[in-house]
Design a protein around this motif. Structure first.
Motif, mmCIF file in Angstrom:
data_model
loop_
_atom_site.group_PDB
_atom_site.id
_atom_site.type_symbol
_atom_site.label_atom_id
_atom_site.label_comp_id
_atom_site.label_asym_id
_atom_site.label_seq_id
_atom_site.Cartn_x
_atom_site.Cartn_y
_atom_site.Cartn_z
ATOM 1 N N ARG A 68 0.835 -1.204 0.000
ATOM 2 C CA ARG A 68 0.000 0.000 0.000
ATOM 3 C C ARG A 68 0.877 1.264 0.000
ATOM 4 O O ARG A 68 1.803 1.397 0.801
ATOM 5 C CB ARG A 68 -0.903 0.000 1.233
ATOM 6 C CG ARG A 68 -1.834 1.194 1.333
ATOM 7 C CD ARG A 68 -2.604 1.147 2.640
ATOM 8 N NE ARG A 68 -3.556 0.038 2.667
ATOM 9 C CZ ARG A 68 -4.842 0.169 2.368
ATOM 10 N NH1 ARG A 68 -5.327 1.350 2.032
ATOM 11 N NH2 ARG A 68 -5.648 -0.881 2.414
ATOM 12 N N ASP A 69 0.574 2.169 -0.939
ATOM 13 C CA ASP A 69 1.240 3.471 -1.073
ATOM 14 C C ASP A 69 2.712 3.374 -1.483
ATOM 15 O O ASP A 69 3.430 4.381 -1.436
ATOM 16 C CB ASP A 69 1.123 4.289 0.217
ATOM 17 C CG ASP A 69 -0.330 4.585 0.578
ATOM 18 O OD1 ASP A 69 -1.131 4.776 -0.355
ATOM 19 O OD2 ASP A 69 -0.649 4.611 1.779
ATOM 20 N N ARG A 107 -3.956 0.671 -4.446
ATOM 21 C CA ARG A 107 -3.268 1.658 -3.619
ATOM 22 C C ARG A 107 -1.751 1.635 -3.824
ATOM 23 O O ARG A 107 -1.013 2.277 -3.085
ATOM 24 C CB ARG A 107 -3.593 1.416 -2.139
ATOM 25 C CG ARG A 107 -5.048 1.654 -1.768
ATOM 26 C CD ARG A 107 -5.406 3.134 -1.855
ATOM 27 N NE ARG A 107 -4.558 3.950 -0.998
ATOM 28 C CZ ARG A 107 -4.801 4.201 0.281
ATOM 29 N NH1 ARG A 107 -5.874 3.683 0.859
ATOM 30 N NH2 ARG A 107 -3.981 4.963 0.990
#
Length: 198
Positions: A68-69, A107
């Motif tokens: 994520r990210d 994401r």
């Protein structure tokens, strides 16, 4: 300096890990166990997918939360291979591994690159007789800029890097893998890359 995790410890992953380490980055190459991969991805800023393309989607989907990210530089090609181990068809016709990864990991900032050449060229582009081209595909301009920096660390000059646009453009570069068996049978197992002549 960036903290980079390279998933895949074969010729591609090993070569990239060694070159990025020489360039001053802190590089981790975890083992195949889910636990070691998850921990290495969790602590990285950038993740390089150099796993065999046929299993990449499943392996990275299991790391959804850890990714994520983060920026995921995807250098793999998902192919159906023939008896000689060389690609004969694409595993995701009408799409691409990079697109499937971006759909599965919404994401994560997926950037496709370094997948249109023999693996030795990834870390020694200047060794070819003619300037090669390396492509970028992805939705995040910021992520692509970071990957440009990594390419520079690997010896890629700015004029050799072409941004093709969004992640859907990866289906074009992934299709270039179908050249590979014919080039190898014609010219032998020698370094080569796709090059855009202008």
């Amino acid at each position: 300096m960036s903290k980079i995790t390279v998933l895949g410890n074969g010729r591609v992953g090993g070569g990239l890990a060694a070159a990025l380490t020489r360039a001053g980055h802190e590089v981790t190459v975890p083992g195949r166990s889910p636990e070691s991969s998850a921990e290495a991805v969790r602590t990285a800023q950038i993740v390089v997918n150099a796993t065999p393309g046929a299993g990449s989607l499943e392996r990275l989907a299991a790391l959804r939360e850890e990714l994520r990210d983060k920026i995921l530089a995807d250098v793999s090609n998902a192919t159906v291979d023939g008896p000689d181990g060389l690609p004969t068809a694409l595993l995701h016709p009408g799409s691409s591994l990079a697109e499937r990864l971006q759909e599965t990991l919404p994401r994560t900032h997926v950037v496709k690159t370094l997948n249109t050449m023999l693996y030795t060229v990834m870390t020694a582009p200047a060794a070819l007789a003619q300037p090669p081209t390396v492509f970028l595909s992805g939705e995040s301009p910021q992520a692509k800029q970071v990957v440009r920096g990594l390419l520079a660390d690997l010896g890629w000059r700015p004029e050799w890097i072409t941004d093709l646009g969004g992640i859907e453009s990866a289906r074009a570069t992934e299709a270039a893998i179908l050249f590979v068996p014919h080039v190898i049978r014609s010219s032998g197992f020698a370094p080569f890359a796709v090059s855009i002549a202008r």
